[in-house]
Design an enzyme around this catalytic site. Structure first.
Site, short mmCIF file in Angstrom:
data_model
loop_
_atom_site.label_atom_id
_atom_site.label_comp_id
_atom_site.label_asym_id
_atom_site.label_seq_id
_atom_site.Cartn_x
_atom_site.Cartn_y
_atom_site.Cartn_z
N ARG A 84 -71.24 0.62 53.50
CA ARG A 84 -71.32 1.59 54.60
C ARG A 84 -69.98 2.20 54.99
O ARG A 84 -68.95 1.54 54.90
CB ARG A 84 -71.92 0.90 55.84
N HIS A 142 -73.97 3.52 50.52
CA HIS A 142 -74.08 3.59 49.05
C HIS A 142 -74.01 5.03 48.52
O HIS A 142 -74.77 5.42 47.63
CB HIS A 142 -75.38 2.94 48.60
N HIS A 187 -75.54 -2.79 41.59
CA HIS A 187 -76.41 -3.36 42.62
C HIS A 187 -77.57 -4.17 42.02
O HIS A 187 -78.70 -4.13 42.53
CB HIS A 187 -76.94 -2.23 43.51
N ASP A 205 -75.92 -10.75 54.33
CA ASP A 205 -75.62 -9.36 53.95
C ASP A 205 -74.18 -9.13 54.34
O ASP A 205 -73.87 -8.35 55.24
CB ASP A 205 -76.59 -8.41 54.68
N GLU A 238 -72.41 -8.00 44.79
CA GLU A 238 -71.84 -6.68 44.51
C GLU A 238 -70.32 -6.76 44.64
O GLU A 238 -69.80 -6.86 45.75
CB GLU A 238 -72.38 -5.65 45.50
C1 BGC Z 1 -76.39 -3.71 51.65
C2 BGC Z 1 -77.64 -3.93 52.43
C3 BGC Z 1 -78.67 -2.93 51.97
C4 BGC Z 1 -78.88 -3.15 50.48
C5 BGC Z 1 -79.90 -2.20 49.89
C6 BGC Z 1 -76.69 -3.93 50.21
O1 BGC Z 1 -75.56 -3.67 49.46
O2 BGC Z 1 -75.36 -4.55 52.06
O3 BGC Z 1 -77.41 -3.80 53.82
O4 BGC Z 1 -79.86 -3.07 52.65
O5 BGC Z 1 -77.67 -3.00 49.81
O6 BGC Z 1 -79.63 -0.92 50.22
#
Ligand code: BGC
Length: 399
Positions: free
Chosen positions: A134, A159, A231, A298, A363
């Site tokens: 983010r 992302h 991802h 997360d 990630e």
């Molecule tokens: C994020 C999550 C998100 C997920 C899928 C992760 O990298 O940290 O908050 O919901 O990706 O978008």
């Protein structure tokens, strides 16, 4: 961001009590020749090794998609599509030598372009860019100028925006003499609000030592934030585990970046010791997950020795199958995401409904919201510089 110092991961595995014999080792590589056919073709490297290319459907605007298969002689196989650079499948043997697919995803391209998938937004297996994770309120200031990015996660940018690198079609090129695929994407000046034309090359290499190596290289013509990652969601049980909670995880991090309710870092790097965030010692993902706010993990972990050299980020062991994975990276952080937003609405390969915590992501990345956090390692790439990060996923078994 640019310094790379590759140590041989087998040395590290030995240090962790995993012997080379538990990996399915092999050392065969030779030169490929050109492929010929249009739908399904095989590029020979030698009698046993080949890169297969097949049709993977079309995007909604009719662009043809392809699926490439990298293989090695130990029965490992990795499938990658030019749509979003997505890793759709990683086949790797269990402790009895039986191959199984250890990542979440779909058999057909339509799985990744369907409205249901786009609405749900899990980013299965995708290349994420320009910026993984983010950026607060979709804004940042660079060289005195404020930039506004696409907001696609409440008031935040996530992302790379509405159409990030995970939803574009990449150019592909097979790398001679290796089980490797190079993907290239040129992101235009102003795309999703980012400054500068950014040229990104990502190379996936499957090695004879059962490593999936990902090299991320980029250059720009204007200063821009950049934070590329993959991802993939893993479940090393390969369809035999009800969820990922029994996986035993170690993360090589004493600290993590504390976040607010919208998952934006507050700037604090907090020690994990004695808390539910602590994975310094091998711990099952499910052991303390119920105590984690927000429905699970997360969080961005601050890797120890995050100086740009190649180092251990995490190890994961799945006791039933005996499968083992090790993640190494040149990046300073890793986002451990325990699939909290999966809700069973997507059904993937093998007719498996992907419910909450069915898979998890590791990630490798710079920290979230770094463009607004002066104390975090910089994510700004300038003209004349080359961004180069590397992450390596090694697969094996414990008997
Ligand atoms: C994020 C999550 C998100 C997920 C899928 C992760 O990298 O940290 O908050 O919901 O990706 O978008």
């Amino acid at each position: 961001m640019k310094k790379i110092n590759l140590r041989h991961p087998l040395l590290l595995l030995a240090g962790l009590g995993i012997t080379a014999a538990t990996l399915f080792s092999c050392n065969n590589q030779s030169t490929k020749t050109e492929e010929t056919s249009t739908t399904t073709s095989t590029t020979e490297t030698d009698s046993n090794m080949s890169i297969q290319k097949e049709s993977f459907g079309k995007t909604k605007d009719g662009t043809e998609l392809q699926l490439y298969t990298l293989r090695n002689e130990n029965g490992m196989q990795v499938k990658i599509t030019n749509y979003g650079g997505i890793v759709t499948s990683i086949l790797t043997p269990d402790k009895n030598g039986k191959p199984g697919d250890v990542v979440l995803g779909f058999d057909k391209g339509e799985g990744y372009t369907s409205d249901a998938y786009l609405k749900s937004g899990p980013y299965f297996g995708a290349l994420v860019g320009r910026y993984g994770n983010r950026i607060a309120k979709g804004k940042f200031t660079l060289d005195g100028k404020e930039y506004t990015l696409a907001k696609n996660n409440g008031e935040n940018h996530l992302h790379g925006g509405v159409k990030g690198f995970d939803k574009v079609v990449w150019q592909t090129e097979e790398v001679p003499g290796q089980q490797a695929l190079k993907l290239t994407y040129v992101s235009k000046d102003g795309e999703e609000g980012y400054p500068g034309t950014l040229t990104t090359e990502v190379t996936y290499t499957l090695t004879p030592d059962n490593q999936l190596r990902i090299d991320y290289i980029a250059t720009t013509d204007k200063a821009t934030p950049i934070n590329l990652t993959n991802h993939s969601y893993f479940n090393l049980g390969a369809g035999q585990s009800p969820d990922a909670l029994g996986h035993v995880l170690t993360i090589n991090a004493d600290r993590y970046t504390v976040v607010d309710a919208s998952l934006i870092p507050t700037g604090e790097l907090r020690p994990v010791k004695g808390t539910v965030m602590d994975f310094m010692q091998p711990t099952a993902i499910g052991t303390r997950i119920a105590q984690v706010e927000g429905g699970g993990y997360d969080h961005n972990y601050v890797l120890n020795n995050g100086d740009g050299s190649m180092k251990l980020a995490a190890t994961v062991y799945e006791p039933t199958s005996g499968r083992y994975m090790e993640v190494m990276t040149t990046e300073p952080g890793v986002q451990f995401y325990s699939g909290n937003f999966l809700n069973g609405s997507l059904t993937g390969k093998g007719d498996i409904a992907y419910k909450k915590h069915y898979g998890f992501c590791l990630e490798t990345q710079h920290f979230p919201d770094s463009p607004n956090q002066a104390k975090f390692p910089s994510t700004i790439l300038k003209p004349g510089e080359t961004y180069h990060t590397t992450s390596v996923y090694t697969f094996g078994v414990r008997k």
